[in-house]
Structures are given as C-alpha cells and as structure tokens.
Design a protein around this motif. Structure first.
Motif, PDB file in Angstrom:
ATOM      1  N   ALA A 115     110.209  50.453  45.003  1.00  0.00           N
ATOM      2  CA  ALA A 115     110.855  49.151  45.157  1.00  0.00           C
ATOM      3  C   ALA A 115     112.352  49.305  44.987  1.00  0.00           C
ATOM      4  CB  ALA A 115     110.304  48.148  44.149  1.00  0.00           C
ATOM      5  N   SER A 116     113.113  48.678  45.879  1.00  0.00           N
ATOM      6  CA  SER A 116     114.570  48.762  45.842  1.00  0.00           C
ATOM      7  C   SER A 116     115.175  47.397  46.102  1.00  0.00           C
ATOM      8  CB  SER A 116     115.085  49.749  46.901  1.00  0.00           C
ATOM      9  OG  SER A 116     114.549  51.030  46.705  1.00  0.00           O
ATOM     10  N   PHE A 117     116.414  47.247  45.646  1.00  0.00           N
ATOM     11  CA  PHE A 117     117.187  46.031  45.936  1.00  0.00           C
ATOM     12  C   PHE A 117     118.640  46.471  46.064  1.00  0.00           C
ATOM     13  CE2 PHE A 117     116.891  41.228  45.118  1.00  0.00           C
ATOM     14  CZ  PHE A 117     118.015  40.966  45.899  1.00  0.00           C
ATOM     15  N   ALA A 118     119.182  46.357  47.274  1.00  0.00           N
ATOM     16  CA  ALA A 118     120.561  46.781  47.502  1.00  0.00           C
ATOM     17  C   ALA A 118     121.261  45.813  48.438  1.00  0.00           C
ATOM     18  CB  ALA A 118     120.594  48.194  48.096  1.00  0.00           C
ATOM     19  N   MET A 119     122.575  45.694  48.248  1.00  0.00           N
ATOM     20  CA  MET A 119     123.396  44.845  49.110  1.00  0.00           C
ATOM     21  C   MET A 119     124.840  45.325  49.024  1.00  0.00           C
ATOM     22  SD  MET A 119     123.238  41.337  46.879  1.00  0.00           S
ATOM     23  CE  MET A 119     123.761  41.282  45.158  1.00  0.00           C
TER      24      MET A 119
ATOM     25  N   LEU B 299      99.734  49.142  49.997  1.00  0.00           N
ATOM     26  CA  LEU B 299     100.114  47.749  50.171  1.00  0.00           C
ATOM     27  C   LEU B 299     101.610  47.690  50.406  1.00  0.00           C
ATOM     28  CD1 LEU B 299     100.027  44.601  49.784  1.00  0.00           C
ATOM     29  CD2 LEU B 299     100.057  45.025  47.326  1.00  0.00           C
ATOM     30  N   THR B 300     102.026  46.959  51.434  1.00  0.00           N
ATOM     31  CA  THR B 300     103.438  46.792  51.724  1.00  0.00           C
ATOM     32  C   THR B 300     103.820  45.329  51.567  1.00  0.00           C
ATOM     33  OG1 THR B 300     103.448  48.626  53.301  1.00  0.00           O
ATOM     34  CG2 THR B 300     105.259  47.053  53.449  1.00  0.00           C
ATOM     35  N   ILE B 301     104.865  45.079  50.786  1.00  0.00           N
ATOM     36  CA  ILE B 301     105.442  43.743  50.673  1.00  0.00           C
ATOM     37  C   ILE B 301     106.648  43.733  51.600  1.00  0.00           C
ATOM     38  CG2 ILE B 301     106.255  41.930  49.124  1.00  0.00           C
ATOM     39  CD1 ILE B 301     105.151  43.559  46.784  1.00  0.00           C
TER      40      ILE B 301
ATOM     41  N   PRO C 219     110.007  42.986  53.920  1.00  0.00           N
ATOM     42  CA  PRO C 219     111.370  42.560  53.555  1.00  0.00           C
ATOM     43  C   PRO C 219     111.517  41.041  53.682  1.00  0.00           C
ATOM     44  CG  PRO C 219     111.416  44.388  55.134  1.00  0.00           C
ATOM     45  CD  PRO C 219     110.000  43.904  55.066  1.00  0.00           C
ATOM     46  N   THR C 220     112.317  40.400  52.865  1.00  0.00           N
ATOM     47  CA  THR C 220     112.906  40.926  51.651  1.00  0.00           C
ATOM     48  C   THR C 220     111.873  40.735  50.546  1.00  0.00           C
ATOM     49  OG1 THR C 220     115.110  40.280  52.450  1.00  0.00           O
ATOM     50  CG2 THR C 220     114.881  40.739  50.097  1.00  0.00           C
ATOM     51  N   TRP C 221     111.413  41.838  49.956  1.00  0.00           N
ATOM     52  CA  TRP C 221     110.152  41.828  49.225  1.00  0.00           C
ATOM     53  C   TRP C 221     110.111  40.848  48.063  1.00  0.00           C
ATOM     54  CZ3 TRP C 221     109.712  42.804  44.099  1.00  0.00           C
ATOM     55  CH2 TRP C 221     110.738  43.513  43.462  1.00  0.00           C
ATOM     56  N   HIS C 222     111.218  40.634  47.368  1.00  0.00           N
ATOM     57  CA  HIS C 222     111.174  39.786  46.171  1.00  0.00           C
ATOM     58  C   HIS C 222     110.985  38.308  46.507  1.00  0.00           C
ATOM     59  CE1 HIS C 222     115.307  38.987  47.298  1.00  0.00           C
ATOM     60  NE2 HIS C 222     115.403  38.072  46.361  1.00  0.00           N
ATOM     61  N   GLU C 223     111.140  37.957  47.793  1.00  0.00           N
ATOM     62  CA  GLU C 223     110.903  36.588  48.227  1.00  0.00           C
ATOM     63  C   GLU C 223     109.999  36.533  49.453  1.00  0.00           C
ATOM     64  OE1 GLU C 223     114.658  34.869  49.240  1.00  0.00           O
ATOM     65  OE2 GLU C 223     115.184  36.466  50.637  1.00  0.00           O
ATOM     66  N   SER C 224     109.274  37.609  49.697  1.00  0.00           N
ATOM     67  CA  SER C 224     108.491  37.754  50.915  1.00  0.00           C
ATOM     68  C   SER C 224     107.285  36.815  50.960  1.00  0.00           C
ATOM     69  CB  SER C 224     107.999  39.200  51.047  1.00  0.00           C
ATOM     70  OG  SER C 224     107.251  39.365  52.231  1.00  0.00           O
ATOM     71  N   GLU C 225     106.885  36.501  52.183  1.00  0.00           N
ATOM     72  CA  GLU C 225     105.659  35.737  52.423  1.00  0.00           C
ATOM     73  C   GLU C 225     104.616  36.592  53.136  1.00  0.00           C
ATOM     74  OE1 GLU C 225     107.239  32.481  54.733  1.00  0.00           O
ATOM     75  OE2 GLU C 225     107.503  31.248  52.940  1.00  0.00           O
ATOM     76  N   THR C 226     104.954  37.859  53.422  1.00  0.00           N
ATOM     77  CA  THR C 226     104.109  38.715  54.245  1.00  0.00           C
ATOM     78  C   THR C 226     103.650  39.953  53.490  1.00  0.00           C
ATOM     79  OG1 THR C 226     105.356  38.018  56.205  1.00  0.00           O
ATOM     80  CG2 THR C 226     103.948  39.960  56.433  1.00  0.00           C
TER      81      THR C 226
ATOM     82  N   PHE D  96     120.392  47.333  52.949  1.00  0.00           N
ATOM     83  CA  PHE D  96     119.132  48.042  52.757  1.00  0.00           C
ATOM     84  C   PHE D  96     117.982  47.183  53.273  1.00  0.00           C
ATOM     85  CE2 PHE D  96     115.643  49.917  50.271  1.00  0.00           C
ATOM     86  CZ  PHE D  96     115.942  51.273  50.345  1.00  0.00           C
ATOM     87  N   THR D  97     117.012  47.818  53.913  1.00  0.00           N
ATOM     88  CA  THR D  97     115.796  47.116  54.319  1.00  0.00           C
ATOM     89  C   THR D  97     114.870  47.056  53.115  1.00  0.00           C
ATOM     90  OG1 THR D  97     115.990  47.924  56.581  1.00  0.00           O
ATOM     91  CG2 THR D  97     113.840  47.067  55.904  1.00  0.00           C
ATOM     92  N   MET D  98     114.781  45.910  52.522  1.00  0.00           N
ATOM     93  CA  MET D  98     114.133  45.812  51.213  1.00  0.00           C
ATOM     94  C   MET D  98     112.648  45.460  51.312  1.00  0.00           C
ATOM     95  SD  MET D  98     117.043  44.251  48.699  1.00  0.00           S
ATOM     96  CE  MET D  98     117.245  42.718  49.593  1.00  0.00           C
TER      97      MET D  98
END
Length: 315
Positions: free
Chosen positions: A138-142, A233-235, A237-244, A220-222
């Motif tokens: 898991a990553s978070f970059a901007m 399992l893939t969450i 992008p953007t994973w921390h707010e994803s619906e997919t 970054f593609t999060m």
C-alpha cells in the motif's frame, strides 16, 4: 477537508451544521455562508461554549488536534477529530484519559475505515476468501515538494511531512488487516528544511509482510494489493477512498463495486450519530485503542527514520 466534510454532513439525516469556528471571523463567515451554518465564530472558545452544539469536528493542522480536542472535551462536547488524533501517543493517551474522566464521546475521523469497500475488504479477508494473508502493498504519494515550506505539509512546526499526513493511510491498512507487527524497518528522505518527504516501511509479522510507502515527491497510481495463500485482492485507485475491489483466485478475476455515500465522509458521521444515540463513549468499529495503536506505530516509524516534533521533546 472541512469543506468536503460539511458537504457530506448535509447528506446525513438528522445532522445540522449548527456552528463553525476559525481563528479568523472573516473565514468563519465565509465558510458558514457557503455551507449554511447557523452560527460563525472567529474564535474556538465560543464554539466550545455554544449550548446548541452537541459534537465538534476538528479539522485543523495536526499540532492543534490535541489542544483543541482537550478544550472541547473540557467543555463537555463530543469530538470527532481528524487523523492523526494527536502528534504522538502521549497526546492521544491524554485525550483518551480526559474523555473517559469527563464521560464524553471521542473518535478519530479515520474515514476510510467506515467506507463500504473497506468494510468488504475486512469481511472477505476474515472469511478467508484469498486464504491466510502473506503480503500487503500500500502506498500514498502526491507531488507536493514545491509547496510553501511554511505551509501545513512541509512545516515541521505544524507536524509536516508525508508520514502523518498520508503515510498514516498505508500504515492503517496494514494494522487493519494484519494487526501490530513484530518488527518495523523504515527509511526516509528529507528536504532542505529537514522535513521528511519520502518514507519506505516494512512491517514484519510471523507469517506475513507489509510494504508501505508515502511520499510528497511524485504522482503515483495508488492501488493497494493484498495477497493470500489462495489468491489476491486489489483495491483500485485511489485505494483509501475506492469503491472498486477485484479478486484474482486461480486465474479467475472478479470485480465488484461498493459505492460510497457522498465523498465518503457520510459513513463516519453516521457512526458518530449511532454512538451518540446509543450513549456510547467510543466506536466499536474504530475504537480509541485502535487510534492509540495506530499512533504508536507512527511513533515507532518516526523514531527509526529520525522525525522529531517539538511535542516529542516535551514528553
């Protein structure tokens, strides 16, 4: 984030934006006008003393979370405080102790925890859909390295750096799914002002590892990935707010949607309402112990990479 929260608050049945407060009356008035708040205050004490306010949402800079939360609790107000709830574990312990002593509700606003996709991730992992967990990424970059060095993100005096602002999300996911690690490895890079802007972290568990990353240096593609003995399992992008969410098990890929209400803050607001309506002093979904565990992990990471805030020195 206060603007996003206020917009979602308007979607919650029974919620009223009774008052807003800022260090500037002008800003408070503008915010109140935009979001149709009933009152606007140019100081925080007036908000704490407003008899019509039942619960206060705190969305200030990191270093103000603890003092503002403590003042609100002393005034008898329930509090939903943005993450991280405090700069360090000592602050969070102080906040928890006062809330308990005053018998006042307190919760960290870790909104991702309450969103439908994240609830589903937890459910499917616990049910063993991909088997016993072995690895998490898991990553978070901007790209924010060129921001004002005196602004919130890059100013050490305001709790700046990638770790507390965005690194806390990957750390949360590892804790949420795997718990507290037995060992932590971490390394960081710093800008010319001495603010941490890039961190890589490894959490080691008896039978799993988590690779976590945060950065203010690049886009970054999060997406986040969770691997088990039977599949992955893939969450999205953007994973921390994803619906997919998508699952890959024996080469078969399944994708499902788990829509949020509003921008996603609705769900944590509904949890606060549920707790208050049922006379609960903390959430069972994201307890004060969870908040303490999370900030203790952040403290350990900061210690390993050498990030020190003024609040640490006063302990």
């Amino acid at each position: 984030i206060a603007h996003k929260f206020a917009k979602d608050l308007a979607l919650v049945e029974g919620a009223v934006l009774q008052a807003v407060a800022s260090s500037s009356q002008e800003r408070a008035n503008a915010f109140a006008k935009e979001h149709k708040a009933n009152s606007a205050y140019g100081d925080y004490e007036s908000l704490y003393l407003d008899p019509l306010v039942q619960v206060i949402y705190i969305a200030s800079v990191h270093v103000d979370h603890a003092p503002q939360t403590l003042a609100a609790i002393k005034a008898g107000k329930a509090v939903l405080c943005e993450k991280p709830m405090g700069i360090n574990a000592q602050e969070v312990k102080t906040m928890m102790a006062l809330a308990k002593a005053k018998k006042v509700f307190l919760m960290e606003a870790f909104w991702s925890r309450f969103n439908p996709a994240m609830l589903e991730v937890k459910k499917q992992v616990e049910q063993g859909k991909i088997g016993a967990l072995r690895h998490l990424q898991a990553s978070f970059a901007m790209p924010r390295w060129n921001d004002d060095p005196n602004g919130r993100l890059l100013n050490l005096a305001k709790g700046g750096g990638s770790l507390l602002d965005i690194g806390v999300y990957p750390v949360f996911l590892a804790y949420y799914l795997l718990g507290k690690p037995k060992e932590i490895l971490a390394t960081a890079n710093f800008n010319d002002q001495g603010t941490e802007i890039q961190s890589s972290i490894v959490f080691s568990y008896p039978n799993a590892q988590a690779q976590l990353y945060s950065s203010l240096t690049h886009p970054f593609t999060m997406e986040a990935k969770v691997y088990g003995e039977k599949g992955e399992l893939t969450i999205a992008p953007t994973w921390h707010e994803s619906e997919t969410l998508s699952w890959k098990i024996e080469e078969q890929i399944t994708q499902e949607q788990f829509p949020k209400k509003g921008k996603g803050y609705v769900h944590e607001i509904e949890e606060v309402h549920y707790c208050l309506n049922n006379n609960r002093l903390e959430s069972e979904q994201w307890s004060l112990k969870d908040s303490l565990n999370l900030i203790e992990l952040m403290d350990q990471i900061r210690k390993k990479v050498g990030v020190v805030f003024a609040q640490d020195k006063s302990e």
